[in-house]
Design an enzyme around this catalytic site. Structure first.
Site, PDB file in Angstrom:
ATOM      1  N   GLY A  10       0.815  -1.215   0.000  1.00 42.70           N
ATOM      2  CA  GLY A  10       0.000   0.000   0.000  1.00 42.70           C
ATOM      3  C   GLY A  10       0.846   1.261   0.000  1.00 42.70           C
ATOM      4  CG  LEU A  12       2.336   3.731   6.099  1.00 42.33           C
ATOM      5  CD1 LEU A  12       3.239   4.956   6.209  1.00 42.33           C
ATOM      6  CD2 LEU A  12       1.422   3.630   7.328  1.00 42.33           C
ATOM      7  CB  THR A  99      -8.334   6.665  10.280  1.00 43.43           C
ATOM      8  OG1 THR A  99      -8.962   7.704   9.544  1.00 43.43           O
ATOM      9  CG2 THR A  99      -9.424   5.833  10.935  1.00 43.43           C
ATOM     10  CE1 TYR A 123     -10.570   2.926   6.998  1.00 43.97           C
ATOM     11  CE2 TYR A 123     -11.108   5.196   7.545  1.00 43.97           C
ATOM     12  CZ  TYR A 123     -10.169   4.218   7.283  1.00 43.97           C
ATOM     13  OH  TYR A 123      -8.836   4.538   7.321  1.00 43.97           O
ATOM     14  CD1 TRP A 148      -7.873  13.735   5.483  1.00 41.31           C
ATOM     15  CD2 TRP A 148      -7.568  15.719   4.515  1.00 41.31           C
ATOM     16  NE1 TRP A 148      -9.049  14.432   5.573  1.00 41.31           N
ATOM     17  CE2 TRP A 148      -8.891  15.651   5.005  1.00 41.31           C
ATOM     18  CE3 TRP A 148      -7.141  16.879   3.884  1.00 41.31           C
ATOM     19  CZ2 TRP A 148      -9.796  16.708   4.858  1.00 41.31           C
ATOM     20  CZ3 TRP A 148      -8.042  17.924   3.751  1.00 41.31           C
ATOM     21  CH2 TRP A 148      -9.350  17.837   4.222  1.00 41.31           C
TER      22      TRP A 148
HETATM   23  N1  LIG Z   1      -4.880   6.999   3.036  1.00 41.68           N
HETATM   24  C1  LIG Z   1      -5.262   7.879   3.953  1.00 41.68           C
HETATM   25  O1  LIG Z   1      -5.587   9.040   3.638  1.00 41.68           O
HETATM   26  C2  LIG Z   1      -5.288   7.488   5.399  1.00 41.68           C
HETATM   27  C3  LIG Z   1      -5.759   8.412   6.334  1.00 41.68           C
HETATM   28  C4  LIG Z   1      -5.776   8.049   7.688  1.00 41.68           C
HETATM   29  C5  LIG Z   1      -5.318   6.812   8.087  1.00 41.68           C
HETATM   30  N2  LIG Z   1      -4.897   5.933   7.152  1.00 41.68           N
HETATM   31  C6  LIG Z   1      -4.421   4.634   7.612  1.00 41.68           C
HETATM   32  O2  LIG Z   1      -3.076   4.480   7.221  1.00 41.68           O
HETATM   33  C7  LIG Z   1      -2.816   3.095   6.968  1.00 41.68           C
HETATM   34  C8  LIG Z   1      -2.186   2.942   5.595  1.00 41.68           C
HETATM   35  O3  LIG Z   1      -3.037   3.515   4.627  1.00 41.68           O
HETATM   36  P1  LIG Z   1      -2.649   3.565   3.087  1.00 41.68           P
HETATM   37  O4  LIG Z   1      -3.052   4.894   2.580  1.00 41.68           O
HETATM   38  O5  LIG Z   1      -1.263   3.086   2.899  1.00 41.68           O
HETATM   39  O6  LIG Z   1      -3.677   2.489   2.530  1.00 41.68           O
HETATM   40  P2  LIG Z   1      -3.581   1.581   1.227  1.00 41.68           P
HETATM   41  O7  LIG Z   1      -2.743   2.227   0.185  1.00 41.68           O
HETATM   42  O8  LIG Z   1      -4.986   1.193   0.901  1.00 41.68           O
HETATM   43  O9  LIG Z   1      -2.786   0.312   1.755  1.00 41.68           O
HETATM   44  C9  LIG Z   1      -3.376  -0.651   2.573  1.00 41.68           C
HETATM   45  C10 LIG Z   1      -2.825  -1.988   2.161  1.00 41.68           C
HETATM   46  O10 LIG Z   1      -3.351  -2.973   3.034  1.00 41.68           O
HETATM   47  C11 LIG Z   1      -3.603  -4.133   2.263  1.00 41.68           C
HETATM   48  N3  LIG Z   1      -4.566  -4.987   2.936  1.00 41.68           N
HETATM   49  C12 LIG Z   1      -5.916  -4.863   2.987  1.00 41.68           C
HETATM   50  N4  LIG Z   1      -6.434  -5.869   3.716  1.00 41.68           N
HETATM   51  C13 LIG Z   1      -5.388  -6.637   4.133  1.00 41.68           C
HETATM   52  C14 LIG Z   1      -5.281  -7.818   4.903  1.00 41.68           C
HETATM   53  N5  LIG Z   1      -6.376  -8.439   5.400  1.00 41.68           N
HETATM   54  N6  LIG Z   1      -4.055  -8.322   5.129  1.00 41.68           N
HETATM   55  C15 LIG Z   1      -2.948  -7.727   4.627  1.00 41.68           C
HETATM   56  N7  LIG Z   1      -2.985  -6.620   3.872  1.00 41.68           N
HETATM   57  C16 LIG Z   1      -4.203  -6.069   3.638  1.00 41.68           C
HETATM   58  C17 LIG Z   1      -4.111  -3.606   0.935  1.00 41.68           C
HETATM   59  O11 LIG Z   1      -3.945  -4.586  -0.066  1.00 41.68           O
HETATM   60  P3  LIG Z   1      -5.061  -4.732  -1.229  1.00 41.68           P
HETATM   61  O12 LIG Z   1      -5.172  -3.374  -1.870  1.00 41.68           O
HETATM   62  O13 LIG Z   1      -4.480  -5.785  -2.107  1.00 41.68           O
HETATM   63  O14 LIG Z   1      -6.318  -5.140  -0.530  1.00 41.68           O
HETATM   64  C18 LIG Z   1      -3.213  -2.388   0.730  1.00 41.68           C
HETATM   65  O15 LIG Z   1      -2.040  -2.728   0.006  1.00 41.68           O
HETATM   66  C19 LIG Z   1      -4.152   2.373   7.142  1.00 41.68           C
HETATM   67  O16 LIG Z   1      -4.236   1.874   8.438  1.00 41.68           O
HETATM   68  C20 LIG Z   1      -5.173   3.470   6.978  1.00 41.68           C
HETATM   69  O17 LIG Z   1      -6.362   3.191   7.640  1.00 41.68           O
HETATM   70  C21 LIG Z   1      -4.842   6.243   5.827  1.00 41.68           C
END
Ligand SMILES: NC(=O)c1ccc[n+]([C@@H]2O[C@H](COP(=O)([O-])OP(=O)(O)OC[C@H]3O[C@@H](n4cnc5c(N)ncnc54)[C@H](OP(=O)(O)O)[C@@H]3O)[C@@H](O)[C@H]2O)c1
Length: 246
Positions: A10, A12, A99, A123, A148
Site C-alpha cells: 500500500g 504507507l 485514522t 470504516y 489525509w
Molecule cells: N490513506 C489515507 O488518507 C489514510 C488516512 C488516515 C489513516 N490511514 C491509515 O493508514 C494506513 C495505511 O493507509 P494507506 O493509505 O497506505 O492504505 P492503502 O494504500 O490502501 O494500503 C493498505 C494496504 O493494506 C492491504 N490490505 C488490505 N487488507 C489486508 C489484509 N487483510 N491483510 C494484509 N494486507 C491487507 C491492501 O492490499 P489490497 O489493496 O491488495 O487489498 C493495501 O495494500 C491504514 O491503516 C489506513 O487506515 C490512511
C-alpha cells in the site's frame, strides 16, 4: 533493527520499506500475509521474530465499507488483534496505524488524544475497534492516528485531483471537510523515529496546518502536485541496508 511490515503493497507500506532500508525489513503485502489469517500471522511472526511489527494493512475504502461491514471489521479490528497477540507472544513492539475517521468532526478545532471518539461510518467504527483491541492487548503497542495521506505510491487525493484536473473538466470538491494533509514520507519518517524510543500508547501524527478539501484541491490544481508527490529529498544518499520481500 529487525522489522516486519504488513500491508507493504500500500501507500504507507511502500514508503516504509523505502525509508527503513538501513534496517532488516521483512515486508509482506496482502498476497503474502493476510493479517486476518491468525495462524499465518502467528507462524510468520514466530519465524521472523521481529523486534517491531508495523501494521500498514487496512480495509481503506471508506465508502465501500458501508456495504462490506464484516470485511472492514475483519481487516481493521480482527487483523490488528491477531498481530497484537503474535507480537505479545515474542515480546515484539507493535506500531498500528489508525485514522481521524474515529471522530465525528463536530469539534470545530483540531482533535487531541484526549478527545472521545465517535465514529460515524463503518470504516471509522472498524478502525476504532482495531485501536481498542490492540491497546487492550498484552503487546507493547503504539497506535498512531493520521489523516489525509498522500505520496508517490498507491491511490490518494492528490493524484485523483491532478488526474481529474488533467481531463479539463470543472471539479466539485467539498469545502466542509477540514483536515491535515500529511505526506506519507513524513509519516513514515515519524514511525522510523518513534521505533527508536520506548514510547507506548496513542498518538496523533499529522503534518502541521489544516485546510478544507476544496482548499487542498485548489493548491493541487495550482500546479504543486509535482512537489506534493516528489520523494523526500532528505533521504537521498542513505546507506542501503537489508530488505526482504515476501
Ligand atoms: N490513506 C489515507 O488518507 C489514510 C488516512 C488516515 C489513516 N490511514 C491509515 O493508514 C494506513 C495505511 O493507509 P494507506 O493509505 O497506505 O492504505 P492503502 O494504500 O490502501 O494500503 C493498505 C494496504 O493494506 C492491504 N490490505 C488490505 N487488507 C489486508 C489484509 N487483510 N491483510 C494484509 N494486507 C491487507 C491492501 O492490499 P489490497 O489493496 O491488495 O487489498 C493495501 O495494500 C491504514 O491503516 C489506513 O487506515 C490512511
Amino acid at each position: 533493527m529487525r522489522i516486519l511490515v504488513t500491508g507493504a503493497g500500500g501507500q504507507l507500506g511502500c514508503e516504509l520499506v523505502a525509508i527503513l532500508r538501513e534496517d532488516d525489513v521483512h515486508a509482506f503485502d496482502h498476497r503474502t500475509l493476510d493479517i486476518t489469517n491468525e495462524a499465518a500471522v502467528v507462524a510468520t511472526v514466530r519465524q521472523i521474530r521481529p523486534e517491531c511489527i508495523i501494521n500498514a494493512a487496512a480495509f481503506n475504502d471508506v465508502d465501500g465499507a458501508e456495504t462490506a461491514e464484516q470485511a472492514a471489521f475483519t481487516a481493521n479490528a480482527q487483523g490488528p488483534a491477531n498481530l497484537a497477540r503474535a507480537a505479545a507472544g515474542i515480546d515484539a513492539a507493535l506500531i498500528h496505524v489508525s485514522t481521524d475517521y474515529v471522530f465525528d468532526g463536530r469539534k470545530g478545532t483540531a482533535y487531541t488524544e484526549d478527545d472521545v471518539p465517535n465514529p460515524l461510518s463503518v470504516y471509522g467504527r472498524s478502525e476504532y475497534e482495531g485501536e481498542r483491541r490492540v491497546l487492550e492487548s498484552k503487546a507493547r503497542v503504539c497506535v498512531l492516528r493520521t489523516a489525509w495521506l498522500y505520496g508517490r505510491h498507491g491511490k490518494n487525493f492528490v493524484k485523483a485531483i491532478r488526474d481529474a484536473a488533467g481531463k479539463g473538466r470543472p471539479l466539485r470538491v467539498v469545502a466542509d471537510q477540514v483536515g491535515s494533509p500529511t505526506a506519507v514520507a513524513d509519516f513514515a519518517e515519524a514511525i522510523a523515529r518513534l521505533m527508536q524510543t520506548p514510547a507506548r500508547g496513542l498518538f496523533h501524527v499529522v503534518n502541521a496546518g489544516a485546510c478544507s478539501r476544496q482548499e487542498f484541491a485548489k493548491a493541487i490544481v495550482r500546479g504543486r502536485s509535482r512537489w506534493f508527490l516528489s520523494p523526500a529529498p532528505r533521504l537521498a544518499g542513505r546507506r542501503a541496508g537489508r530488505r526482504t520481500a515476501h
